[in-house]
Motif scaffolding. Sequence first.
Motif, mmCIF file in Angstrom:
data_model
loop_
_atom_site.group_PDB
_atom_site.id
_atom_site.type_symbol
_atom_site.label_atom_id
_atom_site.label_comp_id
_atom_site.label_asym_id
_atom_site.label_seq_id
_atom_site.Cartn_x
_atom_site.Cartn_y
_atom_site.Cartn_z
ATOM 1 N N TRP A 110 1.021 -1.274 0.068
ATOM 2 C CA TRP A 110 -0.127 -0.569 0.319
ATOM 3 C C TRP A 110 1.117 1.360 -0.045
ATOM 4 C CZ3 TRP A 110 -5.409 0.039 -0.097
ATOM 5 C CH2 TRP A 110 -6.212 -1.458 0.632
ATOM 6 N N GLY A 111 0.387 2.237 -0.663
ATOM 7 C CA GLY A 111 0.891 3.092 -0.419
ATOM 8 C C GLY A 111 0.389 4.248 0.551
ATOM 9 N N GLN A 112 0.982 5.457 0.843
ATOM 10 C CA GLN A 112 0.820 6.420 2.161
ATOM 11 C C GLN A 112 -0.587 6.642 1.979
ATOM 12 O OE1 GLN A 112 2.936 6.761 -0.369
ATOM 13 N NE2 GLN A 112 2.008 9.286 -0.690
ATOM 14 N N GLY A 113 -1.526 7.171 0.814
ATOM 15 C CA GLY A 113 -2.240 8.027 0.670
ATOM 16 C C GLY A 113 -2.123 9.148 -0.108
ATOM 17 N N THR A 114 -3.243 10.012 -0.780
ATOM 18 C CA THR A 114 -2.654 11.187 -1.525
ATOM 19 C C THR A 114 -4.405 11.910 -0.944
ATOM 20 O OG1 THR A 114 -2.439 12.595 -3.322
ATOM 21 C CG2 THR A 114 -3.281 10.372 -3.878
ATOM 22 N N GLN A 115 -4.263 13.142 -0.763
ATOM 23 C CA GLN A 115 -6.116 13.087 -0.428
ATOM 24 C C GLN A 115 -6.588 13.917 -1.888
ATOM 25 O OE1 GLN A 115 -7.711 13.888 2.594
ATOM 26 N NE2 GLN A 115 -9.204 14.964 1.482
ATOM 27 N N ALA A 116 -7.306 13.873 -1.818
ATOM 28 C CA ALA A 116 -8.693 14.889 -2.550
ATOM 29 C C ALA A 116 -9.373 15.037 -2.414
ATOM 30 C CB ALA A 116 -8.836 13.402 -3.860
ATOM 31 N N THR A 117 -9.876 16.331 -2.313
ATOM 32 C CA THR A 117 -10.754 17.217 -1.889
ATOM 33 C C THR A 117 -11.769 18.049 -3.232
ATOM 34 O OG1 THR A 117 -9.601 18.042 0.383
ATOM 35 C CG2 THR A 117 -11.598 19.058 0.138
ATOM 36 N N VAL A 118 -12.900 17.839 -2.641
ATOM 37 C CA VAL A 118 -13.499 18.035 -4.014
ATOM 38 C C VAL A 118 -14.727 19.036 -3.184
ATOM 39 C CG1 VAL A 118 -15.285 17.962 -5.820
ATOM 40 C CG2 VAL A 118 -13.639 16.198 -4.874
ATOM 41 N N SER A 119 -14.630 20.573 -3.675
ATOM 42 C CA SER A 119 -15.412 20.999 -3.239
ATOM 43 C C SER A 119 -16.401 21.566 -3.388
ATOM 44 C CB SER A 119 -14.477 22.997 -3.150
ATOM 45 O OG SER A 119 -14.777 23.787 -4.294
ATOM 46 N N SER A 120 -17.903 21.990 -2.881
ATOM 47 C CA SER A 120 -19.350 21.854 -3.880
ATOM 48 C C SER A 120 -19.590 23.299 -4.096
ATOM 49 C CB SER A 120 -20.005 22.123 -2.342
ATOM 50 O OG SER A 120 -20.214 22.624 -1.760
#
Length: 120
Positions: A110-120
Amino acid sequence: QVHVVESGGGLVQAGGSLRLSCAASGRTFYAMAWFRQAPGQEREFVAYITWTGGNIVYADSVKGRFTISRDNAKNTLYLQMNSLKPDDTAVYYCAAGGAATSVFGAYDYWGQGTQATVSS
């Protein structure tokens, strides 16, 4: 030594797009997948792809909007995310292993993760 490293996350408005990448090193993998985890929720399956790309499966929630692909020469996995929604906000994890499955416990790396944020 095996390493799996994600990149490409960020902040985008609803309806926008992001492209995630996952670079693996140390060995190659038959199956690679993306999972995601939103705050307070369990990790959930997004998509997987086999070595030749002959078997690709998506979660219903992303079908028609996300595209998984891989470049075996670069040992890199991709996730093109289009028509993003606020519900897609999560940490996205790359997983690699020998079995193509939606079960996260079946993946060895597994990787460490990457944040994806979607604003409304």
